[in-house]
Enzyme design. Structure first.
Site: not given
Length: 312
Positions: A101-103, A121, A154
């Site tokens: 998830v994300c970074s 990302t 993202a």
């Protein structure tokens, strides 16, 4: 078991958003996998918000069939942790489904899992991520992406969309839709949907014309002329057009087309509606007019956008 890997200064919603999806899945499907927070150092793990979450140690990872790696401010330390990277590599070798998830994608990239793969990302990390991991085929404008057994998403709330997609794969679309309803989500976002909102990209989206723009987005099938919008705003057409452009940075016609394109792309990617029906309900009038707008905006016709989304 679904393991959610966290570390000091992780982003709280990166972990708890997916965890909520998995919790509701268990209520709806008794055989659904349980989920657990895991960390290199078991016990209370402090998030970047200051909220602490209890996590089990890495021994729990032996039972993991899906691993979700959170992101957050502490991701740089996590990518430098040999134990963390060894865990991710070992689980991948065992055939475990791996997601970030994300970074959290940085952890997967540092472990070598994303080499030659498509990934995404948080949009604000694009330049740094590409510089660090040029061998990854990064797509910065996707809600989530799947490449084989590796999933990436993202920023932050996109982790919920990712988790819903995982549950759709495990238990079917009907269960995923029920989970989304339990979470009171407006709608499930497809992986191919853009990270960006046309409303947010306008200058002062919450200014004087904010309510009008929100109304427009919900009434795209109506004849949205400058005259009708001006009347709704209580202004003369000339004053409305001039004030709207000055405040939003876009003419009324361009803003409306952007909103139509955004909603049309969402429906093309995530619904089974015919292209003709999407064109009609989003105000394009006919499929050919919408096709030309898609080519101008995205470089691909609606049918191609739909095929790409289904392959993601």
């Amino acid at each position: 078991m679904i393991g959610i890997l966290i570390f000091p200064d992780f982003q709280l919603l990166d972990a708890t958003g997916p965890a909520s999806v998995f919790e509701i899945a268990q209520r709806l499907v008794p055989t659904a996998a349980t989920s657990r927070m895991i960390a290199v150092e078991p016990g209370a793990v402090r998030s970047s918000s200051g909220v602490e979450v209890l996590a089990a140690g890495l021994r729990s990872a032996e039972a993991v069939t899906t691993l979700v790696v959170a992101g957050g401010l502490g991701v740089d330390q996590a990518t430098g942790c040999r134990t963390t990277l060894a865990l991710v590599r070992d689980l991948a070798r065992r055939g475990v489904r791996i997601a970030s998830v994300c970074s959290g994608a940085y952890v997967l990239a540092a472990a070598g899992l994303l080499n030659g793969r498509k990934a995404t990302t948080h949009w604000c990390r694009t330049q740094d991520f590409v510089a660090r991991y040029p061998e990854v085929r990064l797509d910065p404008d996707r809600i989530f992406l799947r490449d084989g057994n590796i999933w990436t998403s993202a920023g932050i709330t996109a982790g919920i969309d990712l988790a819903l997609a995982l549950m759709a794969e495990d238990h079917g679309d009907a269960v995923a839709k029920d989970i989304a309803r339990q979470l009171v989500l407006y709608h499930r976002r497809g992986g191919g949907q853009s990270q960006f909102s046309s409303l947010l990209e306008l200058k002062a989206p919450d200014g004087r014309f904010g309510p009008l723009l929100s109304w427009v987005r919900e009434n795209l099938d109506k004849p949205l002329t400058v005259e009708s919008l001006a009347e709704r705003a209580g202004l003369s057409p000339r004053h409305f057009a001039r004030s709207f452009t000055a405040e939003t940075g876009s003419t009324p016609s361009k803003a409306i087309e952007r909103l139509r394109l955004e909603v049309a792309r969402e429906r093309v990617q995530s619904s089974g509606e015919s292209i003709e029906r999407v064109a009609e309900t989003t105000g394009f009038g006919d499929a050919e007019r919408m096709r030309r707008a898609f080519l101008r905006a995205f470089g691909h016709p609606p049918q191609s956008v739909r095929r790409t989304a289904r392959l993601s």
